[in-house]
Design a protein around this motif. Sequence first.
Motif, short mmCIF file in Angstrom:
data_model
loop_
_atom_site.label_atom_id
_atom_site.label_comp_id
_atom_site.label_asym_id
_atom_site.label_seq_id
_atom_site.Cartn_x
_atom_site.Cartn_y
_atom_site.Cartn_z
N ASN A 1 17.77 5.33 109.72
CA ASN A 1 19.00 4.76 110.28
C ASN A 1 19.50 3.60 109.44
O ASN A 1 20.29 2.78 109.91
CB ASN A 1 18.76 4.27 111.71
N THR A 2 19.05 3.51 108.20
CA THR A 2 19.46 2.40 107.32
C THR A 2 20.03 2.93 106.02
O THR A 2 19.46 3.83 105.39
CB THR A 2 18.26 1.49 107.00
N ILE A 3 21.17 2.39 105.62
CA ILE A 3 21.81 2.75 104.36
C ILE A 3 22.04 1.48 103.56
O ILE A 3 21.93 0.37 104.09
CB ILE A 3 23.14 3.50 104.58
N GLY A 4 22.35 1.62 102.27
CA GLY A 4 22.48 0.46 101.40
C GLY A 4 23.85 0.29 100.79
O GLY A 4 24.62 1.25 100.66
N PHE A 5 24.15 -0.95 100.42
CA PHE A 5 25.39 -1.30 99.73
C PHE A 5 25.07 -2.37 98.69
O PHE A 5 24.42 -3.37 99.01
CB PHE A 5 26.43 -1.85 100.71
N ILE A 6 25.51 -2.16 97.47
CA ILE A 6 25.36 -3.17 96.41
C ILE A 6 26.74 -3.46 95.84
O ILE A 6 27.41 -2.58 95.28
CB ILE A 6 24.39 -2.72 95.31
N GLY A 7 27.18 -4.72 96.00
CA GLY A 7 28.48 -5.13 95.50
C GLY A 7 28.33 -5.97 94.24
O GLY A 7 27.26 -6.51 93.95
N GLY A 8 29.41 -6.10 93.50
CA GLY A 8 29.38 -6.92 92.31
C GLY A 8 29.25 -8.39 92.65
O GLY A 8 28.35 -9.08 92.15
N MET A 9 30.14 -8.88 93.52
CA MET A 9 30.10 -10.28 93.94
C MET A 9 30.42 -10.36 95.43
O MET A 9 31.11 -9.49 95.97
CB MET A 9 31.10 -11.12 93.13
N ASP A 10 29.94 -11.42 96.06
CA ASP A 10 30.20 -11.64 97.48
C ASP A 10 31.55 -12.32 97.62
O ASP A 10 31.66 -13.52 97.86
CB ASP A 10 29.07 -12.49 98.07
N ILE A 11 32.60 -11.52 97.47
CA ILE A 11 33.98 -12.01 97.53
C ILE A 11 34.79 -11.08 98.44
O ILE A 11 34.38 -9.94 98.69
CB ILE A 11 34.61 -12.06 96.12
N PRO A 12 35.93 -11.54 98.97
CA PRO A 12 36.69 -10.71 99.90
C PRO A 12 37.02 -9.32 99.37
O PRO A 12 36.87 -8.33 100.09
CB PRO A 12 37.97 -11.54 100.11
N GLY A 13 37.46 -9.22 98.11
CA GLY A 13 37.84 -7.91 97.58
C GLY A 13 36.73 -6.89 97.64
O GLY A 13 36.96 -5.71 97.91
N ILE A 14 35.48 -7.31 97.40
CA ILE A 14 34.34 -6.40 97.46
C ILE A 14 33.91 -6.17 98.90
O ILE A 14 33.50 -5.06 99.27
CB ILE A 14 33.17 -6.95 96.62
N ASN A 15 34.04 -7.19 99.73
CA ASN A 15 33.66 -7.01 101.13
C ASN A 15 34.62 -6.12 101.90
O ASN A 15 34.28 -5.62 102.97
CB ASN A 15 33.51 -8.38 101.81
N TYR A 16 35.83 -5.89 101.37
CA TYR A 16 36.71 -4.88 101.95
C TYR A 16 36.03 -3.52 101.89
O TYR A 16 36.11 -2.71 102.83
CB TYR A 16 38.05 -4.81 101.20
N PHE A 17 35.38 -3.25 100.75
CA PHE A 17 34.63 -2.00 100.60
C PHE A 17 33.51 -1.95 101.65
O PHE A 17 33.29 -0.93 102.29
CB PHE A 17 34.02 -1.90 99.21
N LEU A 18 32.79 -3.06 101.77
CA LEU A 18 31.63 -3.11 102.67
C LEU A 18 32.04 -2.88 104.12
O LEU A 18 31.39 -2.10 104.84
CB LEU A 18 30.92 -4.45 102.53
#
Length: 389
Positions: A188-205
């Motif tokens: 029941n767990t999936i992963g996400f790796i973003g480039g930077m912890d910024i709004p534009g990337i967190n939109y994806f998240l």
Amino acid sequence: MKKLKRITSVLFACCLLAVSVAGCGKSGGNAGKETTAGSAAATTGETKAGETKGTKEGAKKLKIALLIPGNLGDKSFFDGSKAAMDTIKEKLGAQTDVVEMGTDTTKYLATYEDYCEDGYDLIMTVSTAGDDVLKQVSTQYPDQKFINLDTDSVGFGDNVLAVVTKSNEMSALAGAVAALKAKEAGSNTIGFIGGMDIPGINYFLVGYIEGAQSVNPDVKVKASYVGDFTDSATAKELALIMYNSGVPIIYQAAGGAGLGVFEAATSLDKLAIGVDSDQAASLEASNPDQAKHIITSAMKKVSVYAVDLVNQYADGTLTFGGKSLALGLKDGGVGLAENKYYDALMSDEQKNSVKELEQKIISGEVKLSDVQSMSTDDIAAIRSKAAPN
């Protein structure tokens, strides 16, 4: 006089403190390096946004430049933009130039000025990187037309068309894929790796979380950030830790750094989801083993809709200025790579579930969060609630 202007431009650019990052684009050196517009760099499916209206006769006199605030070779968004220029050159008969400006933002304004003074009908760029410079130069050259093929910025002038792709919509489909495959693997767990912890990337998240929860309300999402968009070694290390903790699948939104996630997935025989273009197709020739572990990619179909925008410009129907042009699933501006790997790794039932979610998003039955209007605290709350205990 031109030399004085150049000195002034460089001094202005040096004062820009904000170093923007490409929306999942790779960064590197070689600022101002020109490339030929000959080889295809990415593969996308056909969409409504890609219908070719113009002809070589209609567009043959167009002179178009693409100024990339970074470098090619990301197997993602910058390469997809280059592929659009290839199509524009081949099918519309336009003169095209592609320029890799690198990551030294102090050189961007001078590069823009060179192309503004050289008689280009359209000057295009991609991502928020360099938007401060674009706003400045568009004021200096009010008769020049500009298109940013993907940005989250606002406040451009009447001679700029700003395209906003709905990254949360394509990421929601990626989330559904991840949740379905995780459930199949007993997790029941999936992963996400973003480039930077910024709004534009967190939109994806945020889109990824909401899409995953739409097919499995109990799913949890582990999220990590590389710290930049180039460090593939760190991305690989983060992915190895995540996979070894029991996460069976990771969605990466980290530009060139995200290639490290594919390396980790291949080494451990796990699954990954690509971003911005069909990354399995991009890697198939050079690294078929990695391609086999990329179940799908959440795509911004820039290599398709950019051609349509140039067609509209050639027809005299393209509108500049005003509100940004938002492109999502309904418009064919974003989507999921439904390639041979997707077909082989997804059951018919799973594919139907993803397609059902897509239709519900298009119809409005499923409403995703308006991430661009959310505060960082709102995004943090969603991320925290979805994190494993």
